[in-house]
Enzyme design. Structure first.
Site: not given
Ligand code: PGA
Length: 260
Positions: A172, A101
């Site tokens: 992401e 992440h």
């Molecule tokens: P968010 O986080 O939905 O608050 O933007 C997503 C993530 O970090 O996977």
């Protein structure tokens, strides 16, 4: 690896939120709301401290909600102060491990190389790595494509075809995490289609096709239907919008109704 879920796959990482008692209250509510729904496979990634009790609750309530962790070390055991290994997570019922992440990269120095070690550790023990990947900044298509091509190659280095069956990808882009808006649907579709193509270049068609590609980054109740309906979007990975059990339950319901 035999898959223990169906698509769409919708999950959340609580990040560094919720004590164990808060986690249990949330799960109780979520379980109540989602009881009987089978259209969507749902997973939750709590903090390490809440995993054991969460597992106990989900098991005793015969819940379909699946559990995973937000990180793991690449070695099975050893002198790595403060770390948690995949066998430890497996023993307490985790099926998934989130890896790479952006927050781990930004705050804790995670790199493609260490992420690759962790991915291979998860697969070695039969857990599914939820592999986050995504460009760091908003750029033109050629830059995004070449960034993702390289990143995916490094993350999946030495992951063979048999192991690849256990992989889950979560696209992401950093600029869409914790942001005001998700990435534009047209961009998400383009990237997911490209990722599928890259998987097809690396693995045989049936393995490549079966790897779920989730989208994450500012998913909310308003954009869930549009995002989950996109080509090659097999599920959603949710942050803030899933911190409330009722909100997450509603989001799961929308995803189940819209996904085809
Ligand atoms: P968010 O986080 O939905 O608050 O933007 C997503 C993530 O970090 O996977």
């Amino acid at each position: 690896m035999t898959k223990t879920y169906r698509l769409p796959l919708v999950g959340t990482s609580w990040k560094m939120n919720k004590t164990t008692s808060e986690a249990l209250a949330y799960l109780e509510r979520l379980q109540q709301r989602l009881k009987g729904q089978s259209a969507v496979s749902v997973f939750i990634l709590p903090a390490f401290t809440a995993l054991t009790e969460a597992r106990g609750f989900l098991r005793s309530s015969k819940s379909n909600i699946m559990l995973g962790s937000q990180n793991a070390h690449w070695d099975d055991a050893g002198a790595f102060t403060g770390e948690v290994s995949v066998p430890m997570l497996k023993e307490i019922g985790c099926r998934f491990v989130e890896i790479n992440h952006q927050e781990r990269r930004h705050w804790f120095g995670e790199t493609d190389e260490t992420a690759n070690w962790k991915i291979r550790a998860a697969l070695r023990h039969g857990l599914s790595p939820i592999i986050c990947l995504g460009e760091e900044k908003r750029e033109g298509w050629p830059e995004v494509e070449s960034f993702l091509r390289n990143q995916l190659a490094r993350l999946l280095q030495d992951v063979d075809e048999e192991e690849a069956a256990g992989v889950i990808l979560a696209y992401e882009p950093r600029w869409a995490i914790g942001a005001a808006e998700a990435a534009p649907p047209s961009h998400v579709e383009l990237v997911h289609t490209m990722l599928r193509q890259l998987l097809t270049e690396k693995y045989n068609a049936s393995v490549a096709k079966a790897i779920p590609i989730l989208y994450g980054g500012s998913v909310n109740l308003q954009n869930t239907a549009e995002l989950i309906a996109l080509t090659e979007v097999d599920g959603l990975f949710v942050g803030r919008a899933a911190l409330d059990a009722d909100g997450f339950a509603q989001l799961v319901e929308i995803a189940g109704e819209t996904y085809k």
